[in-house]
Structures are given as C-alpha cells and as structure tokens.
Write a protein that holds these residues in place. Sequence first.
Motif, PDB file in Angstrom:
ATOM      1  N   LEU A 129      76.511  13.689 -66.767  1.00 34.62           N
ATOM      2  CA  LEU A 129      76.206  12.656 -65.783  1.00 34.62           C
ATOM      3  C   LEU A 129      77.487  11.955 -65.325  1.00 34.62           C
ATOM      4  N   ASP A 130      78.342  11.593 -66.270  1.00 39.97           N
ATOM      5  CA  ASP A 130      79.588  10.902 -65.917  1.00 39.97           C
ATOM      6  C   ASP A 130      80.465  11.786 -65.027  1.00 39.97           C
ATOM      7  N   THR A 131      80.566  13.059 -65.386  1.00 38.57           N
ATOM      8  CA  THR A 131      81.381  13.989 -64.591  1.00 38.57           C
ATOM      9  C   THR A 131      80.826  14.116 -63.183  1.00 38.57           C
ATOM     10  N   THR A 132      79.475  14.177 -63.088  1.00 39.53           N
ATOM     11  CA  THR A 132      78.829  14.286 -61.779  1.00 39.53           C
ATOM     12  C   THR A 132      79.132  13.065 -60.922  1.00 39.53           C
ATOM     13  N   VAL A 133      79.025  11.887 -61.508  1.00 47.18           N
ATOM     14  CA  VAL A 133      79.291  10.648 -60.772  1.00 47.18           C
ATOM     15  C   VAL A 133      80.760  10.592 -60.338  1.00 47.18           C
ATOM     16  N   GLN A 134      81.664  10.966 -61.230  1.00 47.44           N
ATOM     17  CA  GLN A 134      83.094  10.960 -60.895  1.00 47.44           C
ATOM     18  C   GLN A 134      83.392  11.915 -59.750  1.00 47.44           C
ATOM     19  N   ALA A 135      82.791  13.111 -59.803  1.00 45.99           N
ATOM     20  CA  ALA A 135      83.012  14.095 -58.731  1.00 45.99           C
ATOM     21  C   ALA A 135      82.488  13.570 -57.407  1.00 45.99           C
ATOM     22  N   ALA A 136      81.287  12.956 -57.436  1.00 45.82           N
ATOM     23  CA  ALA A 136      80.710  12.431 -56.197  1.00 45.82           C
ATOM     24  C   ALA A 136      81.562  11.298 -55.626  1.00 45.82           C
ATOM     25  N   ASN A 137      82.078  10.427 -56.475  1.00 53.83           N
ATOM     26  CA  ASN A 137      82.934   9.336 -56.002  1.00 53.83           C
ATOM     27  C   ASN A 137      84.224   9.872 -55.399  1.00 53.83           C
ATOM     28  N   SER A 138      84.758  10.922 -55.998  1.00 55.48           N
ATOM     29  CA  SER A 138      85.965  11.553 -55.444  1.00 55.48           C
ATOM     30  C   SER A 138      85.674  12.130 -54.069  1.00 55.48           C
ATOM     31  N   GLN A 139      84.506  12.733 -53.908  1.00 59.79           N
ATOM     32  CA  GLN A 139      84.118  13.297 -52.608  1.00 59.79           C
ATOM     33  C   GLN A 139      83.897  12.199 -51.573  1.00 59.79           C
TER      34      GLN A 139
END
Length: 900
Positions: free
Chosen positions: A331-341
């Motif tokens: 979940l954390d990785t997903t959120v970080q990736a989305a914020n980067s995008q």
Amino acid sequence: MSHRLPGLSFFPQGSFKRRFALLVFSLVAVRGALAKDAPVTGILVYGASGKLAYAQVTDFLVNGKTELRACTAGAGINKSQYKNLVKVNLATVKTLERLPDGSLVAGVGDAAPSCVVPGNFKFDKDASVTAADLAERSTYTGQVVGSSPAGQTTLPPFAAGVKMVFGSATDAELAEYVLSDRAMVIGTWQTYLTKYPSGAHLTQARASLLTLLVGDGNVKLASYKKSSGSSAPAYGELQAARERADQAIEVQGNNEAALKLRTDIRAELKILSDNASIKLKAFQDATRAKTKGYPLLVSAKDLSDHVTVIDGKYPPGLVLASAVSAEMKTLDTTVQAANSQLTQRQFDTAYATINKYLSFEDEEPRLKQIVGAVYKYHLEKGDAEAGATNWTEAVADLKTASEVLPTEDAKAKLAKAEAGLLAAQNKDAADKALAISKARLDDKDTIGAYEVLADLNDAQRLLVKEQMDALQDAYVQAALQRAKELQSAHTPIRGRADEDGVRMAYAYLQRASKLSDNPEIGLKLEVMSETISAYYVEMGKKYLNKPLSSGVGLGWSYLSEASQYKPNLDSVRDEMTTNTSAYQMRARLSIGVLFRDQTSRRDSAGFADQLQQAFATGLETSGLPVKVILPGAARTLEPNFQFVGEILQHRTIRTAKKETLQSQYRSGSREIPNDAWNKADQEFEAANLALQKAQGTLSVAQLKNNKKQVQEANTALTSAQDAVQTARAKMNALPKTITDSIVSPYNYTKTTLELTNIVELSFRILDSAGSTLGEPIHVIKGDQPKKFVILENIKPDDTTGLKELDAAPDETQLMTDVEIEARDSMVKAARDKVQELPQKILAQARAKTASNDLDGAGELYVLYLNCTPSTSTTERSEAARFLNTNFNIRNTVNLRASTQ
C-alpha cells in the motif's frame, strides 16, 4: 511411671505440633548444655533505608547469654512461669527472628519456628508480660565482622523484622543467600545466582527464584486476561509474563510450572494472532471486493505489533508480522508511486495506480488526497474545454471527474457538456446529411436526397425540416414510381431477389403513405402487403409440411413474417393452431424422461415412476425453458432430448448381532451401622473422658487451695462440659443405622443393528438422433452403514445407570430418506445439464452450417433462440444473422426463452 522434662508442666495440652516443638526444645536444651559457652556466629538481616542489608556477626549474645526459653505464642508470662520455661541454647538454634508484632521465634532442627523469649531476663516484679515485651526489653550484642553494604561496624538494632541465621560469620556466599532468602525478591535472587553460579545453596536459590518468577508471571498473565476484554488491554503485563516465563525456563528448562506458564501465554498470543489474521484476511477480501475495510489492516498491524513486542520469537507472530508488513509495504509503495506520478502530472496513471485501493478512499487520507487531485485536474480541464466548445473533450474529462468523485458540481457540468456535445453532433449530422442530399439532387436522385434526411433522428430532422418539406411532394411521386417499377419487376415472387424487391416496394409505399393523403397509395400498399404475406404463408406451409415436423421452427418463423405485413390473417392463425404442439415439441426445448429399473424390483417397486415425476417437477419448477415429457404421455412427435436413467441398486443390507449381558439391580434393602454415627459416638466418649480428667484436675487444685490453678481448672472444666454437649448433640442428630440396598445380578439383551440402504442411479442425455451428449451422471447414496444399539429387558432399579436405549429404527423411513437424497442429487444434476443444452444446440447448428445443411442449421438456430433469454449476446446475434442471411427471416424478436 511417666517422666516429664522440666518446664513442660506449664503448658496446657494443646495441638500436637506445639507439644512436639516443646519436646524438640527440651531435647535441644539437654544437648545444648554442653555448648553453653560456645561462641555464636551468624548473619543478621535487617532493614536499612527501605532496603535489606546484612551484617556478619560473631559472639552474638542475648542479655549477655547464649540462652533462650521456649514459650507459648500469645500467652502472658510472669516471673514464676518464666523460671519453668524450657531453656534453649543459641548454639542449637538455626534461625532467630523478630516478628512484626515484636515477638521472637526460633527454628531448631527441622521443626517449624516456634515462640521463644530471651534467656537471663531480670523481672522487676511478678507482673505478667507478653513475649513481645520480653524481647523488646532485652539486650542483643555481638561483634560485626563484615556487612553489605559495607561500613556497618556496630550490631544493628534487633527490631521487629530482623532475622538472624546462625552459621559461619565469614561465609560471604551464605550471607548473600540469607539476604536473598529474606528479601524473596526476583532481582535479589538473580544477583545472588550471578555472583555464585555454583554456590552451596544453588539448588535452594534456583527453586526460590523459580517460584517467584512463575508466580509473578501468573499474576501478570491474570492481570492481562482481566484487561483483555477492555478497550485498552494491558499488553505490557502479557509481555512481562512472557519475560518471567523465559527467565524461569532459563533457570530450569524442564520446569513444569514454567512450561505451563509459557503455554498459557502463547495461548493468549494465539488469540491475538488469530484475531489479527482474521482482520488481515477481511482486509484482503475487502480489497478484492472493492469494499470499505482499510481500518482492518490498521487493526491487524496494531495487534501484530503487540504480538511481536510481547514475544519476538513466537513463530505464528513472525509469519503474521511478515504478512501484515507485506500488505502495508504494498500500500505504501502504491501511494508513493501515485504521488510521484501526480508530481509529473500523470493524473490518470496515478489514479490507475491506486485502483486496487480505491474503496478505501474515505478511510485513508493519502488515498483521498490522490483522488481529489485527479478529480480537480479533470474538472478544471473539462470546464476549460467546455468554455472553448470542445464538447467531445469536455464530456470525456467531466465524465472522468464525475466517475472519480460523483459530486453534484461534476454531474451538473457533465450534463451541460453532454447537452452541448449532442447539439453539436446533431448539427454536424444534419449538415452532413444536407450536403449528401444536395449532391443527390444534383444527380437527379430525389429519393436518395429525401431519405438521407429522413434517416436522421428526431432532433436532427428538426434541423432539416425546411429542406424535407421542400422535397416531400417530389419524394412521394418518385417513391410511388419506384414502387411501381419494383412491383412490376418482382411479382410474382419466385426467389430471394423478388422477395427483396417486393419488400423494398412495400417500404417505399409505406413511407409515401405517411407523407400523402392520396387514398390510392393506401390501396397499393394493401395489395403489396397481401402479396408479401401470401408468399410467406406459402413458405411457412412448405416448411410446416416437412416430415416429422422437421421444419416447424422455420415454418413458424415465416408465419410470423407474414403477420408483420398482414396481421390477423386467418390462414396464419389456422396454421399456427394446427402446428402449436409440434412447435412446442420441436422448436422449443423439450426433454423426455425415462427411468429403467435394473434391480429385482422387490425393494424398489414404483421408485422409477417416482424419479420420473420428481424430474418433471424439478425441471418444470426451476424456471428453465423446458417442457418435460413423461412416458405414456400422448404424443406424435419425439422431444428434442431424452434423459435416460437407470436404477442400478436399491437395496437394504441388514446385520443384527444379539448379546446377552449381565448387570445389577436393587433387589431389596437392609439396615447397616452408620459410620458417621459410630464416629460421633467415639467423639462423645472422648469428650466424656476429657470431662472426667478436667474434673480430677479441679479436685487436685482445690485440695492444694491454689486459686490460680482452681481458676484455670474451672475454665478447662467448662470447656470440657461444652464439648460433651456438642458431641452429644452431633451424635443424636445422626441415625444409628442406615438403609443399604441389596444388589443382585440379572441378564439383559443388547442388539447391535447395522443398516446400509444403498440407492445407486445413473442417467445420460441423448439428442434427437440418439447420440449421447457428454458423460453419464452417476449418483450413489447411503453406502455408509448406520449403527443402532438397542438395549432390552433393562430392570427399572438397575444400579449401573442402564436404561432402555433406542427402539428398533423405522427401516422404511431410513430407505425413504436415502431415496429422497439420491433423487434430489439427480434432479440437481439434471438442472445443471439442462443449463448446458443451449451451447450444445449452438454447436450442432454450427456443425450443420459447416456441412451445408442450411435447413437443419436453421431449425437448430430457432431452437437456440427459443431456449436463451432475449438479451443481446454474440451467439444470439449469430443466430439472427444466419436466419436473415439464409432465409430472409428478420422478425426474430419473439424467439426467446420462456417457461412452458
């Protein structure tokens, strides 16, 4: 002749333990006389600044002597009594302790510590004093040769709570052991064992430490359990309990109490782990189902963290922690990736990235922030595009915004943009149609010029109404002329080309009739409809008259086509009435059911008929589009499919084993002595003896004229009299004899009955050609035996608890239950098979098409449409397209599944 040790006459006859202790003191006094002047050394444990300390003492004296005297706890002592007390030499004493009440107790040999008072005490007068007063008014001296903490040079006050352990005054290990034993604190014992890992008192120290560790662990475990149902469980207590268990096991690895404590702790950890696992699973299920549930993961992590902190080596806890950590990390990785995008303005990519967790948007602020950013981007972009009348782009963005967050603002703006897009599309379509219409007019194609405008939708036709009105009269004349030409060229109808031409002429006349009031057009339309309907009636008859109604599906469809052009034709109604039963049998899903009994029929008479009826009822009430045909039903045609079943087994296997066994029963009664009364009688006799003794003691005291002894004897006599009265009352309250049962043997019968009711069935599906579809279905029920134990001839007064058990079972009902179970399983399997039939019909239709049997394929496609719901599917479109292409049958809307 009895011999008494000096001083024993002072003590009343009390408990055995007290008299034994006095005997020990007396023996010690005799032995200790030889060691009267021996120096006494030991370890004195006392309190210092709230902590325990010790002093190593030599030449310990009490009132300047190495002497104590035995006493009775709680009794007052006067000068004369003191002189008669048994003397105890300190050299024979193991421990000397001042209790909290100030009195002294001494431990001698293996006996429990008993009351003592200091020796060499000087009475001022003959007043009675307590043992505590004697201890307090005595002096205690000795030389301090060492201490912990260091620096103690004088003997500490021998106050309440002080304990002296006699032995070597120079043995540091002993001193530390005594201190630890007095403190009885876990930390003190651990310090002792660290200093003296192989000390002389290792075994005792470990035992004491184990007791404390396990006891403290159990207290903390109980504290946790008490709090476990609250909103704030005391996890720290459970962790402390686990630490105590580990410490205890480290002291003695095989200690049963320590191992049990650890087992109990792990039982609580399992509850926590199981709860966390349930929450984790629920979170994972919510993720897949896209429902709310993020707090479940938070709760699972909280519980998992507690388990890990409490016991970092607990295997299920480690597995759980790994699983929870993996979910959190994903979940954390997903959120970080989305914020980067989002930072790179890849809004749709960011939204797609968190798609898996979108259902948690309202529960996880980070997800909500990402969703809000995507929504804001598309809403603002759509607004700008709508302002620039870029309606297609505006609708796409506003639709996305509304899907991301269905706010009222987004919905309103989307509706406005869709209206703008529709208006723009209508105008564009109208403009294109006008351009085509003008080009066709230039080519002298009046019909084409009008119809391109007429084919627009209602909103678009409003935009070209003026142009359509201008072309209307010319179109009517041209359509009438075209219809006349087509009629002349294609009547009579001799084939597909003529059929298409006449239908086109009908379409021209129909449109022209709506645009003109000319009655001649209506007459021409009537003639044309009669021509077409007559043709389709003839085509219908052609197929309906095929042998064995093999063309009834296509024939019926042609009659339906005729009704589209000429409703309520008598010829159509007559043909349909005549062929209704054939159509229901051959063009709809029909199934014949036949069960054959392969058994001897002695036990299964009528079962085949029951199965057939059950099949019919089960299939016809299931909502499936199927007509069931039972054997013996009047019919001229065979159904499309046959369910052929076999009863392979229908029998009962009965095994009975009878045994004659022995039990006991109450055959009578008798009177026997009552042990309780006998015991009470003995107590009464003993009380009487005690009373006589007390009376004798009183007489002796009275002869001596000793007032004190008389007073004591009177008190003892009163007590003895009370004891006699109590014993007499107890004895009188009990019966002297009791009734006892006379038990005799008898025989009873035990029957062990084993019943096996077997019903074995099979069935297969045959198509109209007799070919088997798929694998046969096999069902067997009741092949596991049922055991019954029947006890008979049990006497009502049986003393072993036997009772009549199980009447003989209803064997007919047992077989009926198995029959019902087998029948229901078969009906369920039959329903499943019926569900598969449409796909098999479709496969057969495709096979007929491939072999160029178009009539056979057409019949099967009609059957397929009639046994499937009228939803839009690729397969139904395929069937409709085939009928249109090969038979010009266009009206397939009424071909759909319906219960029959």
